[in-house]
Structure formats: C-alpha cells, structure tokens
Design a protein around this motif. Structure first.
Motif, PDB file in Angstrom:
ATOM      1  N   PRO A 162      -1.603  -8.870   6.889  1.00 19.00           N
ATOM      2  CA  PRO A 162      -0.581  -8.171   7.683  1.00 19.00           C
ATOM      3  C   PRO A 162       0.211  -9.103   8.604  1.00 19.00           C
ATOM      4  O   PRO A 162       1.304  -8.763   9.041  1.00 19.00           O
ATOM      5  N   LYS A 163      -0.315 -10.289   8.881  1.00 23.26           N
ATOM      6  CA  LYS A 163       0.390 -11.249   9.743  1.00 23.26           C
ATOM      7  C   LYS A 163       1.259 -12.206   8.941  1.00 23.26           C
ATOM      8  O   LYS A 163       1.886 -13.099   9.493  1.00 23.26           O
ATOM      9  N   SER A 164       1.320 -12.025   7.634  1.00 23.78           N
ATOM     10  CA  SER A 164       2.082 -12.901   6.758  1.00 23.78           C
ATOM     11  C   SER A 164       3.584 -12.683   6.948  1.00 23.78           C
ATOM     12  O   SER A 164       4.020 -11.634   7.421  1.00 23.78           O
ATOM     13  N   VAL A 165       4.372 -13.677   6.548  1.00 24.92           N
ATOM     14  CA  VAL A 165       5.827 -13.525   6.559  1.00 24.92           C
ATOM     15  C   VAL A 165       6.277 -12.594   5.435  1.00 24.92           C
ATOM     16  O   VAL A 165       7.422 -12.136   5.428  1.00 24.92           O
ATOM     17  N   PHE A 166       5.383 -12.305   4.497  1.00 24.37           N
ATOM     18  CA  PHE A 166       5.642 -11.330   3.440  1.00 24.37           C
ATOM     19  C   PHE A 166       4.852 -10.062   3.760  1.00 24.37           C
ATOM     20  O   PHE A 166       3.676 -10.129   4.102  1.00 24.37           O
ATOM     21  N   HIS A 167       5.480  -8.914   3.656  1.00 26.55           N
ATOM     22  CA  HIS A 167       4.729  -7.674   3.814  1.00 26.55           C
ATOM     23  C   HIS A 167       5.336  -6.595   2.914  1.00 26.55           C
ATOM     24  O   HIS A 167       6.492  -6.689   2.507  1.00 26.55           O
ATOM     25  N   ALA A 168       4.528  -5.606   2.598  1.00 32.86           N
ATOM     26  CA  ALA A 168       4.954  -4.531   1.704  1.00 32.86           C
ATOM     27  C   ALA A 168       4.864  -3.197   2.427  1.00 32.86           C
ATOM     28  O   ALA A 168       4.019  -3.010   3.299  1.00 32.86           O
ATOM     29  N   ASP A 169       5.761  -2.278   2.044  1.00 36.49           N
ATOM     30  CA  ASP A 169       5.737  -0.942   2.631  1.00 36.49           C
ATOM     31  C   ASP A 169       4.466  -0.192   2.257  1.00 36.49           C
ATOM     32  O   ASP A 169       3.982   0.635   3.015  1.00 36.49           O
ATOM     33  N   VAL A 170       3.941  -0.469   1.063  1.00 36.81           N
ATOM     34  CA  VAL A 170       2.725   0.185   0.575  1.00 36.81           C
ATOM     35  C   VAL A 170       1.757  -0.904   0.146  1.00 36.81           C
ATOM     36  O   VAL A 170       2.085  -1.715  -0.710  1.00 36.81           O
ATOM     37  N   LEU A 171       0.570  -0.938   0.740  1.00 33.72           N
ATOM     38  CA  LEU A 171      -0.440  -1.926   0.357  1.00 33.72           C
ATOM     39  C   LEU A 171      -1.472  -1.362  -0.605  1.00 33.72           C
ATOM     40  O   LEU A 171      -2.082  -2.096  -1.368  1.00 33.72           O
ATOM     41  N   CYS A 172      -1.690  -0.058  -0.548  1.00 32.17           N
ATOM     42  CA  CYS A 172      -2.672   0.557  -1.442  1.00 32.17           C
ATOM     43  C   CYS A 172      -2.256   1.989  -1.735  1.00 32.17           C
ATOM     44  O   CYS A 172      -1.455   2.575  -1.023  1.00 32.17           O
ATOM     45  N   GLY A 173      -2.833   2.505  -2.815  1.00 34.33           N
ATOM     46  CA  GLY A 173      -2.503   3.875  -3.180  1.00 34.33           C
ATOM     47  C   GLY A 173      -3.108   4.250  -4.513  1.00 34.33           C
ATOM     48  O   GLY A 173      -3.900   3.499  -5.087  1.00 34.33           O
ATOM     49  N   GLN A 174      -2.710   5.412  -4.997  1.00 33.47           N
ATOM     50  CA  GLN A 174      -3.193   5.899  -6.282  1.00 33.47           C
ATOM     51  C   GLN A 174      -2.001   6.166  -7.185  1.00 33.47           C
ATOM     52  O   GLN A 174      -1.018   6.783  -6.767  1.00 33.47           O
ATOM     53  N   LEU A 175      -2.111   5.661  -8.402  1.00 40.60           N
ATOM     54  CA  LEU A 175      -1.110   5.940  -9.420  1.00 40.60           C
ATOM     55  C   LEU A 175      -1.640   7.037 -10.320  1.00 40.60           C
ATOM     56  O   LEU A 175      -2.768   6.939 -10.825  1.00 40.60           O
ATOM     57  N   SER A 176      -0.861   8.054 -10.545  1.00 43.76           N
ATOM     58  CA  SER A 176      -1.291   9.112 -11.455  1.00 43.76           C
ATOM     59  C   SER A 176      -1.271   8.580 -12.892  1.00 43.76           C
ATOM     60  O   SER A 176      -0.714   7.514 -13.173  1.00 43.76           O
ATOM     61  N   ALA A 177      -1.879   9.314 -13.785  1.00 47.30           N
ATOM     62  CA  ALA A 177      -1.859   8.936 -15.197  1.00 47.30           C
ATOM     63  C   ALA A 177      -0.409   8.837 -15.656  1.00 47.30           C
ATOM     64  O   ALA A 177       0.407   9.712 -15.359  1.00 47.30           O
TER      65      ALA A 177
END
Length: 100
Positions: A56-71
């Motif tokens: 989280p302290k990186s110069v790169f960050h994402a709006d979503v770090l984890c989640g579930q993908l449906s089939a």
C-alpha cells in the motif's frame, strides 16, 4: 481374499488470466498521477477469489486489491502510478488466485 478399488478424479478449478502483461505509464512528473487499466478474467465455470500482492505504500496502487470473480466473469481494475522521486520505477505484481 481382498481386492482394491482405485478411485481417480480431476477437480475443476478457476482459470483466471490478466489480459495485460505489462502496464507502462510512460514519463510522469513527481507528485502527479497516471492511471492504467487492467482486465482480469475468469474463463471457468466456477467462481474465483483473487488478490494482488501490492504494498500500500508503493508508488503503484490499484483501486481493487482483492475480490471474487464470478464464473465466466471479468473485472476492470484501475492501477495508478504516482512517483515521488525522479528515478525509474519497476515492480512485478503477483496476483494470487485461490485453487488455480
């Protein structure tokens, strides 16, 4: 006497892929932000849980770090780059996928 029964099976797990292998932000002024898009896709008939390993302290960050993908589902993730110093930055970001 006795006899032996051999049981064999093959599980069906998720097949998750990321469409982009490289995300290049080009030249960005220190303190400014550039944004790129990553598409993550589940090509299997079972849902999948994913997690990007990104500090989280990186110069790169994402709006979503984890989640579930449906089939057969997909998700678009915004990735941001905000350099703090005028040096080249390069990070390999691992995406963990449960049961893949």
């Amino acid at each position: 006497g006795s006899t032996t029964l051999k049981c064999v099976g093959k599980p069906i797990g998720p097949q998750v892929s990321i469409e982009e292998s490289v995300l290049s932000f080009g030249s960005v002024e220190c303190g400014k932000m550039a944004t790129g898009i990553v598409h993550i896709r589940n090509d299997s008939d079972v849902p999948s849980i994913f997690q990007f390993q990104l500090d989280p302290k990186s110069v790169f960050h994402a709006d979503v770090l984890c989640g579930q993908l449906s089939a057969r589902g997909s998700q678009t993730i915004m990735v941001h780059f905000r350099p703090q110093r005028p040096i080249p930055y390069c990070r390999r970001v691992v995406c963990l996928v449960q049961h893949q």
